[in-house]
Design a protein around this motif. Structure first.
Motif, mmCIF file in Angstrom:
data_model
loop_
_atom_site.group_PDB
_atom_site.id
_atom_site.type_symbol
_atom_site.label_atom_id
_atom_site.label_comp_id
_atom_site.label_asym_id
_atom_site.label_seq_id
_atom_site.Cartn_x
_atom_site.Cartn_y
_atom_site.Cartn_z
ATOM 1 N N ALA A 2 6.264 7.904 -0.045
ATOM 2 C CA ALA A 2 5.311 6.893 -0.461
ATOM 3 C C ALA A 2 3.969 7.532 -0.796
ATOM 4 O O ALA A 2 3.543 8.495 -0.163
ATOM 5 C CB ALA A 2 5.124 5.860 0.651
ATOM 6 N N ALA A 3 3.325 6.995 -1.845
ATOM 7 C CA ALA A 3 2.024 7.507 -2.253
ATOM 8 C C ALA A 3 0.960 7.135 -1.225
ATOM 9 O O ALA A 3 1.056 6.105 -0.558
ATOM 10 C CB ALA A 3 1.649 6.944 -3.617
ATOM 11 N N ALA A 4 -0.028 7.996 -1.104
ATOM 12 C CA ALA A 4 -1.115 7.723 -0.159
ATOM 13 C C ALA A 4 -1.910 6.521 -0.627
ATOM 14 O O ALA A 4 -2.138 6.345 -1.830
ATOM 15 C CB ALA A 4 -2.033 8.938 -0.050
ATOM 16 N N PRO A 5 -2.322 5.654 0.274
ATOM 17 C CA PRO A 5 -3.132 4.492 -0.101
ATOM 18 C C PRO A 5 -4.414 4.932 -0.805
ATOM 19 O O PRO A 5 -4.977 5.986 -0.485
ATOM 20 C CB PRO A 5 -3.434 3.833 1.246
ATOM 21 C CG PRO A 5 -2.402 4.348 2.172
ATOM 22 C CD PRO A 5 -2.071 5.724 1.704
ATOM 23 N N PRO A 6 -4.873 4.145 -1.777
ATOM 24 C CA PRO A 6 -6.103 4.507 -2.509
ATOM 25 C C PRO A 6 -7.297 4.764 -1.592
ATOM 26 O O PRO A 6 -8.093 5.668 -1.842
ATOM 27 C CB PRO A 6 -6.335 3.281 -3.395
ATOM 28 C CG PRO A 6 -4.988 2.665 -3.566
ATOM 29 C CD PRO A 6 -4.271 2.909 -2.280
ATOM 30 N N LEU A 10 -9.574 8.131 -1.478
ATOM 31 C CA LEU A 10 -11.023 8.095 -1.652
ATOM 32 C C LEU A 10 -11.748 8.727 -0.468
ATOM 33 O O LEU A 10 -12.744 9.432 -0.637
ATOM 34 C CB LEU A 10 -11.485 6.641 -1.846
ATOM 35 C CG LEU A 10 -11.100 5.989 -3.180
ATOM 36 C CD1 LEU A 10 -11.504 4.516 -3.177
ATOM 37 C CD2 LEU A 10 -11.771 6.721 -4.336
ATOM 38 N N ALA A 11 -11.222 8.478 0.742
ATOM 39 C CA ALA A 11 -11.834 9.054 1.929
ATOM 40 C C ALA A 11 -11.729 10.577 1.909
ATOM 41 O O ALA A 11 -12.690 11.289 2.233
ATOM 42 C CB ALA A 11 -11.184 8.490 3.182
ATOM 43 N N LEU A 12 -10.555 11.081 1.522
ATOM 44 C CA LEU A 12 -10.367 12.529 1.445
ATOM 45 C C LEU A 12 -11.266 13.158 0.390
ATOM 46 O O LEU A 12 -11.826 14.237 0.588
ATOM 47 C CB LEU A 12 -8.894 12.849 1.147
ATOM 48 C CG LEU A 12 -7.900 12.547 2.269
ATOM 49 C CD1 LEU A 12 -6.477 12.765 1.781
ATOM 50 C CD2 LEU A 12 -8.186 13.423 3.491
#
Length: 262
Positions: A2-6, A10-12
């Motif tokens: 699964a793709a990382a949540p937006p 953004l946090a990264l």
């Protein structure tokens, strides 16, 4: 997968941007040092320590004095280490190391124990323009690091961390004569895998390198993402190492490197 949540992405990205903005120069410089170590190049090939049993020691009778004053600087928060009774707050090996070095008082050495109070008084009286930076450090070890550079520049001599002792069958003046013989103004120990430590430092009074460290301290007084990194890069060993790396090759040759085996 699964793709990382937006929001996570953004946090990264925000964390990465923060690090690059506040830590970019140090990060790039550290990577370069690591690459030097990994590719087999000799980071310290510009300086070599003369064997104390060779020509430098043989020059003892020809040298009336050393340019490094016979002053041993030690630091602790108060003068409790001077008490004759055992202080439970102090590790036994620290007290033992401190006492082992008292032998040098019998060899024309002067030992100065700097406490939190005397360090602050010294800064206030001699370097008042640095006091705002000194007061702003969030961690006590940063003040200790900064004070050792300023004190060595002001007085010259030898700084030893409190857990560093002196062996009875070794004489620190061998190292001073090696510095004299080779025309060096600073000695500091190499560490593995890269860089230098600030737990043992020798310097002539007013040495260029320590003046440079003092000038650089205010600009490096910032947050580096964690307490450990903040100390390491603002006043600690990596601060020392990266300032060395910025020196010209001619200025680097003023510094004698103490190999890990010694």
């Amino acid at each position: 997968m699964a793709a990382a949540p937006p929001k996570t992405i953004l946090a990264l990205l925000a964390i990465l941007a923060y690090w690059l903005f506040f830590f970019g120069d140090e990060l790039v410089s550290t990577v370069r040092l690591c690459r030097k170590s990994q590719d087999g190049s000799d980071l310290l090939n510009n300086t070599l320590l003369t064997d104390p049993n060779s020509t430098a020691t043989a020059q003892h009778s020809k040298i009336d004095r050393t340019t490094v004053p016979l002053i041993m600087h030690r630091m602790w928060r108060d003068d409790s280490i001077l008490q004759t009774s055992r202080n439970p707050e102090l590790p036994a090996n620290w007290t033992r190391a401190f006492n082992n070095c008292k032998q040098y008082q019998l060899r024309n050495w002067t030992t100065i124990l700097w406490t939190d109070e005397s360090m602050r008084s010294f800064i206030e009286n001699h370097y008042p323009s640095f006091l705002p930076t000194y007061n702003s450090y969030p961690y006590p070890i940063q003040r200790v690091d900064a004070a050792r550079y300023i004190i060595l520049c002001h007085y010259g001599g030898v700084y030893l961390d409190l857990d560093v002792g002196c062996l009875q069958n070794k004489d620190l003046t061998d190292l001073l004569y090696s510095m004299e013989h080779l025309g060096k103004t600073v000695l500091m120990p190499q560490t593995q895998p890269i860089g230098f430590s600030n737990d043992v430092l020798f310097a002539t009074k007013g040495s260029f390198f320590f003046k440079r460290l003092i000038d650089a301290l205010p600009s490096k007084n910032k947050w580096y993402g964690s307490p450990y990194l903040t100390v390491l890069y603002s006043t600690g060993p990596m601060f020392l190492t990266l300032q060395y790396e910025k020196l010209s090759s001619a200025r680097q040759k003023d510094i004698l490197i103490l190999p890990p085996k010694l």
